[in-house]
Structures are given as structure tokens and as C-alpha cells.
Scaffold this active site. Structure first.
Site, PDB file in Angstrom:
ATOM      1  CB  THR A 130      -2.393   0.670  12.299  1.00 33.81           C
ATOM      2  OG1 THR A 130      -2.611   1.725  11.683  1.00 33.81           O
ATOM      3  CG2 THR A 130      -2.572  -0.565  11.233  1.00 33.81           C
ATOM      4  CG  ASP A 135       6.073   3.997  -0.368  1.00 28.81           C
ATOM      5  OD1 ASP A 135       5.111   3.870  -0.742  1.00 28.81           O
ATOM      6  OD2 ASP A 135       7.037   4.813  -0.856  1.00 28.81           O
ATOM      7  CG  PHE A 169       2.883  -1.769   0.281  1.00 24.93           C
ATOM      8  CD1 PHE A 169       1.861  -2.346  -0.434  1.00 24.93           C
ATOM      9  CD2 PHE A 169       4.040  -2.390  -0.363  1.00 24.93           C
ATOM     10  CE1 PHE A 169       1.714  -3.326  -1.310  1.00 24.93           C
ATOM     11  CE2 PHE A 169       4.218  -3.188  -1.273  1.00 24.93           C
ATOM     12  CZ  PHE A 169       3.061  -3.687  -1.725  1.00 24.93           C
ATOM     13  CG  ASN A 170       8.592  -2.616   3.873  1.00 22.01           C
ATOM     14  OD1 ASN A 170       8.945  -3.006   5.455  1.00 22.01           O
ATOM     15  ND2 ASN A 170       9.246  -3.039   2.975  1.00 22.01           N
TER      16      ASN A 170
END
Length: 598
Positions: free
Chosen positions: A204, A234, A237-238
Site C-alpha cells: 500500500t 487491525d 484488515f478493517n
């Protein structure tokens, strides 16, 4: 064993040592004599259940010989299950270290050169059962074809494992946690190569990169992968979760919070759920571990390919998470270990568990704004008041790195703000849900009673694997409404274990039981709230057992604020909401994970 003679590969070859199987044990498909690195001359057998080997010496000498009184552990039978093997490869001519035994039973090492092949498998730590490590067994033989045949046969069996991924889309966040996302991927990438799992890797480059990629990917391309893996925290992932679900999960709204001036009966029926949510909430935070940008989500999200091939729940497509964040609560709750190798191996072996997902809908940003429903999905936690104030305050100190959360948390705690709000929730399992939460009220320090047993979520959890459904609960249940001043309001999808909360915010929360754990912390003296936070940080603590805390298991709740307002913290992202509602979908997604062992 002959060094230069014959093919020792077929199980029916009478020239081979016979292996005695117990009653009910499956017969071998292949049996050969090999030299096993660091062990010695063995008989290796391949069965549908895996590989087993026995020392040639132990076939004729079962007395457990010893060297100066020390029993030789290598005498014992050894095996590895096929479910624990992920690769086999031929490594050509080279050295094999043979452990030999003298007549006195002592060990001596001898080195020989021969053709070799390796079997790659997993081993669970005895000290830390949730930790998995990669283990390699090396076997040598003078006959190249024999080694190659074994490799081919083992790989043929591995190819029959339908649950294991063949192709994955991987997003690597280079700045998550301690900015070591790329290094962590480089460390585990060879495992995927050995297992012949194809990976398309995207590093990213900005906040919202993964979200934009998942909202724009076509169903045809998405179906070419067996899953998507996040190497990050997290937040990444979210981001991926929202990018997929916002454009592919069609569901009605949760209940609408009542208007401020509306007269409400405390046992009203649930209102009509309303239309389908198709919009995402603009996010204010640029957190490197929760890297969504406001520009990424401040628009209608539509499926670029309306073909309904990809929908959720989805049995085939799974999500994976290799931890490199600051908290990694999702990984700790779903694998039991904050360990990249453990997560990588569970992905490679195709482990599967279902995970509840909460849909959070913001109806209004302020008291005077019009209704503009926006949706966010969360796999772990949404919190208002203390939690929202901490995430807002921490933005002022981004230069401090992860330590800014401790500093911001201290400042917010000292301010001790409470907020006027009304929370309505579906009251389910009234007689059961508060057994643990209300098991002890505040008592004198010297008169603490024994706590009730907690039904913790574990691998192969009976609670998560039951056929119980909660989809129709709201049609039969009634709303319970609570109005007051709250220090915090929290909704946990999972226990939210992390290094600062070793048992999690809700220790007995389950991964796939179809319930949210709603935590209402009413205004109380600062010392009592500190006691709550101290219990939260303590292993075996009881952070929810206080008079000023209500703990309810629910499927749906609504929220309306009054007076001075805080913000919602949804998985580390800011959500400004005057009116909000949420509902949980049981087992909406599947993860490459096996659940915590301990």
C-alpha cells in the site's frame, strides 16, 4: 541397508523391513529405507494419514538402550500427520548427518552424501500451544528416482487438500505498527512459495489504497483468488473488510433511533429495518495502522460488477491477517498468538473459522443535520465517550508514535468526561447474559466473592459451532432503553484481547455466536473508573463487575446523544454520529484461522 542397490519404494517389497501396524491402522501406500538427517537409518512409511518412521535399530533392539544411563529419545516411533504437512521438495545430492549407536548405546555422528528430499510441516509449541512453527524433515537415499517418487506422491496427496488456498491477494502495509510490514512479509513469503501458493502482493502506498482496490476489483478477478490477506494491523484488515462488504453485502438497516421529541414506550416493538445500506462513512483519521482516508469513503460505494457471483456469507473466500500492527487484537483472538509465522502457516494449511461482523450505521452527524445513513463494518469494537475521546486526542500527538495512545488516554482519563445519551438494545437471554457481568458488585477489598466460571472461546468452540441462529431474534424481542450519563459506551464483536488487555475487554465474548457485547459504563467517581481500567489490564481481571457497568449480549442496538457530544471510535477510526445503530451478522465472513488453543 544397501547403499547401492534396488528400489526400496514399494510397500509389498518383501526385501523391506516389515512395519507392524496396530489394529485399525491404515496400511502404508509406500515403504522405503532412508537415512534421516540427524536421526539415522529408518524405515519410512506413507499412509493416507501421513508419514511415519522407525529407526532400523529399534526394529531389532526394543530395550531402549542408553548411553551412560541416558535413555535415547530417538528410539521412539515418530510421525507427522498429512494435515500438518504443507510441502515436499527434492534437493538433489548433498550431506546427510546420521546419528549412529555403538554397542554401548552411545551416539556418534557420521556424515554421508546422497540424494535428498525434504518434508515441510508444522509443529505446535508445547509451552505455548497457540504458537506454530515450521519444521523440516530431511531424508536421504542413493537412488534419485526413489526420492523423486516420494516427493511426487506426497505432493499428489497435498494437491487433494481442497480447503488449502492456491492463490491469494496480499496487501502489505509498510508503515503499520513499528513500520516493519515489508520485513515481516519477506520473512513469511518463502513459506507460501514452498507450499506452491501463488500470491499477488500489493504494497500500500497511501491510506485508503487497499479499500479503493477492493471496491474497484471485479467479481471475476475476486473469484480468481481463494482469499485476501492483510499484512498489517487491525486497521488494514478493517479497510479490506469494508472495501469488500460495502459493495457486496446487501442487508437491511438496523433499527432507526427514535426522534428526540418522540414519546417512547420502554417495550416498543422493533421498527421496520428500512432500505439497504450502500454508503460508506468518510473517515477522519489517517492512522497508519487504520489507514482509511476520508476521500476514499466519502461517496456512494457501488459494486463495479453487479454479477452476484460474490456474496457473503461465502464458504470459499476467506480473509487472512498476518500481524504487524500495534495491537493486533483480531489475530490474538482468532489464532491465540501475535505471531506472523503462526498466522502464515494457518493460512497455508487452509484453516477455517467463521467470524461475526457488526454493521454500524450513522444516521445523523449532528442534532440539526438531516438523515444521511452511512455504514461501516467492524470485526472487533466500536466505542463512544472515553474511547472516542482517546482516538481524537491522540491525533494531536501523532509524532509520538504508538505511545501517543497512552499519553492521550491519561489526559482523557484525568478530564473524566461523561456524556448524556440514550441507548436502546434488544434484550436477549435475559437470565443468562448477566450471570458473569453482574456476578459481583462493588464490595470491600477484603470481601471479594468467587467469580462465576467464564465460558471462553477456544478452537473448535461448541458455542460458535452450534446451529443456533439469531437472524430472527429481533422479530420476537422488544427494545430495552437506557437514558443517562455515560463515561463510555462500547460494543465488542470479539473479546478484543491485546497486550494491554490480556483477557480482552469482554473475556467471554465468542467469535461466532451472533451476539454483540454491549458495555454501558455510567458516570462514576474517577477512582472507580480507574479500578475498572486496572482490572482490564490485569490477567484474570474482572473489569465489568461493578454497579456502574451494565453488560448485555444483544443482536442490535441504537444510540442517540444529547447535549455535549463525543465521537465513535470504530476499529481505530473516528465516526461522528448524533444518531447511530448497529447490528451483528453471525459468521458473515470466514478467516484462515483455527481459533485460540488456550
Amino acid at each position: 541397508m544397501k547403499r547401492n542397490g534396488g528400489d526400496y519404494s514399494m510397500a509389498h517389497d518383501d526385501s523391506q523391513p516389515h512395519i507392524q501396524y496396530n489394529v485399525g491402522e491404515k496400511p502404508s501406500i509406500l515403504t522405503s529405507n532412508f537415512f534421516m538427517d540427524q536421526v539415522g537409518e529408518i524405515v519410512l512409511a506413507l499412509t493416507p494419514d501421513g508419514l511415519s518412521w522407525k529407526l532400523m535399530e529399534s526394529l531389532s533392539n526394543e530395550d531402549g538402550s542408553s548411553c551412560w544411563g541416558i535413555r535415547l529419545a530417538s528410539k521412539s516411533d515418530t510421525s507427522i500427520k498429512s494435515s500438518d504437512v504443507y510441502a515436499a521438495d527434492f534437493i538433489d545430492w548433498g550431506l546427510v548427518h546420521e546419528t549412529r549407536h555403538t554397542n554401548a548405546g552411545c551416539l556418534f555422528d557420521h556424515v554421508s552424501e546422497m540424494y535428498r528430499f525434504r518434508v515441510h510441516g508444522i509443529q505446535k509449541s508445547k509451552a505455548q500451544p497457540s504458537h506454530w512453527t515450521s519444521i523440516i524433515h530431511t531424508f536421504g537415499h542413493d537412488n534419485r528416482q526413489t526420492c523423486q517418487m516420494w516427493v511426487n506422491r506426497i505432493n499428489m496427496f497435498l494437491g487433494l487438500e481442497t480447503n488449502r488456498p492456491k492463490s491469494l491477494l496480499v496487501f502489505v502495509h509498510p508503515r503499520s505498527g513499528k513500520r516493519n510490514g515489508c520485513r515481516i512479509w519477506e520473512n513469511v513469503a518463502p513459506l507460501f512459495s514452498q507450499a506452491k501458493v501463488k500470491t499477488k502482493v500489493v504494497v500500500t502506498e497511501r491510506a485508503g489504497h487497499a479499500f479503493d482496490a477492493m471496491t474497484s476489483i471485479t467479481n471475476r478477478e475476486l473469484n480468481s483468488y481463494d482469499g485476501v490477506v492483510a499484512v498489517g494491523g487491525d486497521g488494514l484488515f478493517n479497510e479490506i473488510l469494508n472495501g469488500i462488504l460495502l459493495s457486496r453485502h446487501n442487508a437491511p438497516y438496523p433499527p432507526v433511533p427514535p426522534d428526540h421529541g418522540q414519546t417512547v414506550d420502554t417495550h416498543n416493538e422493533i421498527v421496520d429495518p428500512g432500505p439497504t445500506v450502500t454508503m460508506a462513512e468518510p473517515l477522519a483519521s489517517g492512522e497508519d495502522e487504520s489507514p482509511l482516508l476520508s476521500t476514499s469513503l466519502d461517496s456512494h460505494v457501488t459494486n463495479p460488477n453487479p454479477d452476484p457471483e460474490v456474496s457473503f456469507p461465502n464458504e470459499r473466500f476467506r480473509f487472512g491477517l498476518i500481524p504487524s500492527g500495534s495491537t493486533d487484537a483480531i489475530v490474538m483472538c482468532t489464532t491465540g498468538a501475535r505471531d506472523p509465522v503462526t498466522s502464515a502457516l494457518q493460512i497455508i494449511l487452509g484453516e477455517r473459522l467463521r467470524l461475526d461482523i457488526a454493521q454500524v450505521v450513522r444516521w445523523k452527524t449532528s442534532r440539526t443535520s438531516k438523515d444521511e445513513p452511512r455504514v461501516r463494518y467492524t470485526a472487533s469494537f466500536a466505542g463512544y465517550g472515553f474511547y472516542g475521546d482517546v482516538i481524537t486526542e491522540s491525533e494531536k500527538y501523532r509524532w509520538m508514535g504508538p505511545k501517543r495512545y497512552d499519553y492521550a488516554g491519561t489526559k482523557v482519563f484525568l478530564k473524566h468526561r461523561s456524556y448524556d445519551a440514550e441507548v436502546s438494545y434488544i434484550n436477549v437471554e435475559q437470565e443468562k447474559t448477566n450471570t458473569w457481568a453482574n456476578g459481583r458488585r462493588i464490595k470491600a477489598f477484603w470481601d471479594l466473592s468467587k467469580e462465576p466460571e467464564r465460558a471462553l472461546c477456544r478452537a473448535k468452540c461448541d458455542v460458535c459451532n452450534t446451529n443456533q441462529t439469531t437472524s430472527d431474534t429481533h422479530q420476537e424481542s422488544k427494545l430495552t432503553r437506557v437514558r443517562g450519563r455515560f463515561l463510555s459506551i462500547g460494543a465488542a464483536v470479539i473479546s478484543c484481547r491485546n497486550e494491554k488487555a490480556p483477557d480482552g475487554f469482554v473475556a467471554d465474548a465468542h467469535l461466532s455466536d451472533g451476539f454483540l457485547d454491549l458495555i454501558l459504563i455510567k458516570d462514576c467517581p474517577r477512582a472507580f473508573y480507574l479500578w475498572h481500567l486496572t482490572e482490564l489490564a490485569r490477567k484474570g481481571g474482572t473489569p465489568l463487575n461493578f454497579d456502574f457497568i451494565e453488560h448485555h449480549k444483544t443482536t442490535t442496538f441504537t444510540f442517540t446523544s444529547f447535549g455535549e457530544e463525543s465521537v465513535w471510535n470504530v476499529d481505530g477510526e473516528v465516526l461522528v454520529a448524533h444518531k447511530l445503530s448497529a447490528q451483528v451478522f453471525r459468521g458473515l465472513i470466514s478467516l484462515f484461522a483455527s481459533g485460540p488453543e488456550t
